[in-house]
Scaffold this motif. Structure first.
Motif, short mmCIF file in Angstrom:
data_model
loop_
_atom_site.label_atom_id
_atom_site.label_comp_id
_atom_site.label_asym_id
_atom_site.label_seq_id
_atom_site.Cartn_x
_atom_site.Cartn_y
_atom_site.Cartn_z
N GLU A 64 31.26 11.13 0.63
CA GLU A 64 32.17 11.59 -0.32
C GLU A 64 32.93 10.28 -0.13
OE1 GLU A 64 32.96 16.08 -1.68
OE2 GLU A 64 34.13 14.90 -0.44
N ARG A 65 33.65 9.81 -0.97
CA ARG A 65 35.02 8.44 -0.64
C ARG A 65 36.14 9.43 0.43
NH1 ARG A 65 37.16 4.93 -5.03
NH2 ARG A 65 34.59 5.61 -5.48
N GLU A 66 35.53 8.47 1.37
CA GLU A 66 36.89 9.17 2.77
C GLU A 66 37.63 7.87 2.95
OE1 GLU A 66 34.96 9.56 6.48
OE2 GLU A 66 34.29 7.39 6.11
N ARG A 67 39.83 8.55 3.91
CA ARG A 67 39.94 7.02 3.21
C ARG A 67 39.79 7.10 5.07
NH1 ARG A 67 46.16 8.49 4.87
NH2 ARG A 67 44.61 10.89 3.83
N VAL A 68 39.92 5.60 5.10
CA VAL A 68 39.57 5.07 7.21
C VAL A 68 40.81 4.94 7.94
CG1 VAL A 68 36.89 4.65 6.61
CG2 VAL A 68 38.83 2.92 6.34
N ALA A 69 41.73 3.94 6.68
CA ALA A 69 43.09 3.87 7.63
C ALA A 69 44.07 3.25 6.00
CB ALA A 69 42.83 2.14 7.41
N THR A 70 45.64 3.45 6.76
CA THR A 70 47.01 3.89 5.31
C THR A 70 47.61 2.73 6.88
OG1 THR A 70 45.83 6.00 5.43
CG2 THR A 70 48.16 5.30 4.34
N ILE A 71 48.33 2.51 5.58
CA ILE A 71 49.81 1.65 6.11
C ILE A 71 50.99 2.20 5.10
CG2 ILE A 71 49.27 -0.85 5.28
CD1 ILE A 71 50.25 -2.29 7.62
N GLN A 72 52.05 2.42 5.69
CA GLN A 72 53.15 2.88 4.99
C GLN A 72 54.03 1.82 4.89
OE1 GLN A 72 55.26 6.56 6.75
NE2 GLN A 72 53.45 6.89 7.01
N SER A 73 54.95 1.43 3.71
CA SER A 73 56.13 0.83 3.38
C SER A 73 56.41 0.38 4.73
CB SER A 73 55.86 1.50 2.34
OG SER A 73 57.40 2.73 2.44
N SER A 74 57.20 1.46 5.48
CA SER A 74 57.28 0.97 6.58
C SER A 74 56.82 0.19 7.43
CB SER A 74 57.85 2.50 6.67
OG SER A 74 56.31 3.15 7.83
N GLY A 75 55.56 0.06 7.21
CA GLY A 75 54.87 -0.70 8.22
C GLY A 75 53.72 0.39 9.57
N ARG A 76 54.27 1.39 9.61
CA ARG A 76 53.55 2.90 10.19
C ARG A 76 52.31 2.88 9.65
NH1 ARG A 76 55.00 9.45 11.44
NH2 ARG A 76 53.37 9.66 12.63
N ARG A 77 51.46 2.59 10.85
CA ARG A 77 49.57 2.67 10.05
C ARG A 77 48.90 3.99 11.10
NH1 ARG A 77 50.83 -2.29 12.86
NH2 ARG A 77 50.77 -4.06 11.27
N ASP A 78 47.85 4.32 10.10
CA ASP A 78 47.16 5.48 11.14
C ASP A 78 45.62 4.99 10.16
OD1 ASP A 78 48.85 6.93 8.50
OD2 ASP A 78 46.44 7.78 8.69
N TYR A 79 44.91 5.80 11.36
CA TYR A 79 43.49 5.57 10.59
C TYR A 79 42.49 6.94 10.97
CZ TYR A 79 45.02 1.10 12.27
OH TYR A 79 45.60 -0.05 12.30
N ALA A 80 41.55 7.38 10.85
CA ALA A 80 40.49 7.64 10.98
C ALA A 80 40.03 8.45 12.59
CB ALA A 80 39.61 7.85 10.11
N ASP A 81 39.70 9.24 13.07
CA ASP A 81 39.54 9.19 14.30
C ASP A 81 38.19 8.15 14.48
OD1 ASP A 81 39.93 12.58 15.06
OD2 ASP A 81 40.98 10.94 14.79
N SER A 82 37.01 8.48 13.43
CA SER A 82 35.64 7.15 13.60
C SER A 82 35.90 5.80 13.62
CB SER A 82 34.90 7.57 11.97
OG SER A 82 35.36 7.49 11.31
N VAL A 83 37.57 5.36 13.38
CA VAL A 83 37.74 4.34 13.76
C VAL A 83 38.75 3.61 14.23
CG1 VAL A 83 36.99 3.79 10.84
CG2 VAL A 83 39.39 4.17 11.96
N GLN A 84 39.33 4.52 15.31
CA GLN A 84 40.42 4.68 16.10
C GLN A 84 40.25 3.51 16.72
OE1 GLN A 84 43.93 5.88 15.89
NE2 GLN A 84 44.23 4.21 17.31
#
Length: 118
Positions: free
Chosen positions: A44-64
């Protein structure tokens, strides 16, 4: 009409790096959170990284620690710098935008293929 155009994929050896780009149109880019997703064969498709409009970032554990997401609002572009790639990173990479908690799942682009192989 929302359009995402991804680029920058390719074939790379384990331990190598790639930088993906995605240009978005049809949205007010600066107000949207942006994300990178990937889909491996048979998974299945999985999300690996997000950057919010504020600039805050978060990552999946597998790519952190290996991947870095960034954005350039003036260019309506989101990037994914991928380092220390391994075979588990193989797949098609897509970007998408989120506004008010909702990803635009009706507007996927064609994606860009990343293949990690020796």
């Amino acid at each position: 009409q929302v359009v995402f155009v991804e680029s920058g994929g390719g074939q790379v050896q384990p331990g190598g790096s790639l930088r993906l780009s995605c240009v978005a149109s049809g949205i007010i880019f600066s107000t949207n959170d942006m994300g990178w997703f990937r889909q491996a064969p048979g998974k299945e498709r999985e999300r690996v990284a997000t950057i919010q409009s504020s600039g805050r970032r978060d990552y999946a554990d597998s790519v952190q620690g290996r991947f870095t997401i960034s954005r350039d609002n003036a260019k309506r572009t989101v990037y994914l710098q991928m380092n220390y790639l391994n075979s588990d990173d193989t797949g098609v990479y897509f970007c998408n935008a989120r506004l008010s908690g909702h990803w635009r799942t009706n507007s996927w682009g064609q994606g860009t293929q990343v293949t990690v192989s020796s």
